[in-house]
Design an enzyme around this catalytic site. Structure first.
Site, PDB file in Angstrom:
ATOM      1  N   ARG A 171      21.101  52.109  60.699  1.00 43.75           N
ATOM      2  CA  ARG A 171      20.668  50.689  60.644  1.00 43.75           C
ATOM      3  C   ARG A 171      20.295  50.158  62.033  1.00 43.75           C
ATOM      4  O   ARG A 171      20.529  48.999  62.362  1.00 43.75           O
ATOM      5  CB  ARG A 171      21.739  49.798  59.992  1.00 43.75           C
ATOM      6  CG  ARG A 171      22.085  50.179  58.583  1.00 43.75           C
ATOM      7  CD  ARG A 171      20.910  50.016  57.615  1.00 43.75           C
ATOM      8  NE  ARG A 171      21.263  50.543  56.305  1.00 43.75           N
ATOM      9  CZ  ARG A 171      20.915  51.770  55.868  1.00 43.75           C
ATOM     10  NH1 ARG A 171      20.181  52.579  56.611  1.00 43.75           N
ATOM     11  NH2 ARG A 171      21.267  52.181  54.667  1.00 43.75           N
ATOM     12  N   SER A 221      23.464  45.079  50.544  1.00 42.86           N
ATOM     13  CA  SER A 221      24.794  45.433  51.062  1.00 42.86           C
ATOM     14  C   SER A 221      25.089  44.582  52.283  1.00 42.86           C
ATOM     15  O   SER A 221      24.341  44.618  53.256  1.00 42.86           O
ATOM     16  CB  SER A 221      24.836  46.906  51.474  1.00 42.86           C
ATOM     17  OG  SER A 221      24.697  47.705  50.344  1.00 42.86           O
ATOM     18  N   GLU A 291      26.069  44.340  58.008  1.00 41.94           N
ATOM     19  CA  GLU A 291      24.740  44.965  58.062  1.00 41.94           C
ATOM     20  C   GLU A 291      23.691  43.845  58.029  1.00 41.94           C
ATOM     21  O   GLU A 291      22.683  43.893  58.717  1.00 41.94           O
ATOM     22  CB  GLU A 291      24.559  45.891  56.858  1.00 41.94           C
ATOM     23  CG  GLU A 291      23.132  46.411  56.709  1.00 41.94           C
ATOM     24  CD  GLU A 291      23.007  47.520  55.682  1.00 41.94           C
ATOM     25  OE1 GLU A 291      23.989  48.255  55.434  1.00 41.94           O
ATOM     26  OE2 GLU A 291      21.909  47.663  55.118  1.00 41.94           O
TER      27      GLU A 291
END
Ligand SMILES: Cc1cc2nc3c(=O)[nH]c(=O)nc-3n(C[C@H](O)[C@H](O)[C@H](O)COP(=O)(O)OP(=O)(O)OC[C@H]3O[C@@H](n4cnc5c(N)ncnc54)[C@H](O)[C@@H]3O)c2cc1C
Length: 300
Positions: A171, A221, A291
């Site tokens: 990420r 998420s 995230e």
């Protein structure tokens, strides 16, 4: 009273005092002083020049599917790139502008019988956001299929970055470190069978629909995968599914998602995030890092 005002500057559509909840996937977030919708690289460069002249901070958004924008909104100029959405295919290379949807890019690849990018068939972000986040799913990652990206540096210079220079990680990409604006990306794919590619995309989208609360607003998420654990399992095991603050709730269908079930605010989202982090830490001594990107001003 809310007054929506649109101006056109150098052919660029600009909205003043615009609610960003109109754009975010969570349907939350305060107002931006200005929101611009450029349709070309030249227009993005003009906007950067204007912001510099007026000493205005800049925030770039794609599809706003990985964002919580705080209820105090964003000061300065927000540039939304979704009107720069061209996708071109040449041999085994697919080049998509930053505002093109990742989903549409996978569809274009399938139509041309190109394989490798099926994993992204259901990722609702833009190409710019996917490069920024190194978006991934079902064992695939943007990093594995990107050949290069064109970016605009904070000095307003166009630069080509190859895969190595993009410094992808979990990420993460170099774009996060240098405040570059992604303008486009080229994906290097392999020839494949159109029907097989389509079948794989359908399969992954069915899996997604069976596990994720796609009928409700969310930002996907919320937490990164902590080393050695799964965020969703930690949240589930802590008995947090269904936990609610205001209109934001830990999804009963997928513990890693926080859904907007009843006119949630960004503040509701932040309360739920903090409660989940604190509870999981107390129980497992594991810190859940977000995230989702949290940006903007606190509400005064
Ligand atoms: C239902 C749902 C399912 C999801 N599933 C997945 C999944 O399977 N895998 C996954 O990885 N993600 C998933 N996501 C999250 C999200 O779609 C990805 O992170 C996506 O890559 C974000 O792209 P975006 O255009 O929406 O970015 P935004 O949310 O608009 O922005 C995210 C960040 O990227 C920056 N950014 C955006 N565009 C640019 C640009 N052109 N240049 C520079 N910076 C930019 C923004 O400033 C911000 O910091 C999901 C989200 C939802 C709502």
């Amino acid at each position: 009273m809310f007054i929506r005002k649109m101006i056109i500057m150098k052919n660029i559509k600009i909205l003043k005092n615009e609610p960003l909840s109109n754009y975010t996937f969570t349907k939350t977030g305060g107002n931006a002083d200005m929101v611009a919708f450029p349709t070309s690289v030249k227009q993005v460069q003009e906007l950067l020049n204007m912001a510099k002249e007026k000493n205005m901070p800049i925030t770039v958004l794609g599809n706003a599917s990985n964002l919580i924008i705080k209820d105090g909104g964003i000061t300065g100029l927000v540039i939304i790139l979704t009107e720069m959405n061209n996708i071109e295919v040449e041999d085994n290379l697919v080049t998509a502008q930053a505002g093109a949807r990742y989903i549409d890019t996978t569809i274009a690849a399938q139509k041309h019988g190109l394989t490798g990018i099926e994993f992204a068939a259901g990722i609702p972000g833009s190409i710019g956001g996917a490069i920024f986040m190194n978006a991934g799913a079902y064992g695939g990652e943007t990093a594995n299929v990107v050949d290069s990206a064109m970016v605009l540096t904070p000095e307003n210079e166009i630069k080509k970055l190859d895969n190595k220079e993009l410094d992808f990680g979990y990420r993460h990409s170099s774009v996060q470190d240098y405040d570059d604006i992604v303008l486009s990306a080229t994906f290097k794919l392999k020839p494949g069978d159109r029907d097989k590619i389509q079948a794989e995309m359908d399969h992954l989208n069915e899996l997604r629909a069976s596990k994720q609360p796609l009928d409700l607003p969310s930002c996907g998420s919320v937490f990164k995968r902590p080393k050695g654990y799964f965020a969703g399992k930690l949240i589930h095991d802590a008995g947090l599914q269904g936990y609610q603050s205001g209109g934001a709730q830990v999804s009963k269908k997928h513990a890693g998602f926080i859904v907007n079930i009843d006119h949630a605010t960004a503040t509701d989202y932040l309360h739920v995030i903090k409660h989940v982090q604190d509870t999981v830490y107390k129980k497992n001594q594991v810190h859940l890092e977000t995230e989702v990107r949290i940006i903007g001003n606190d509400k005064k």
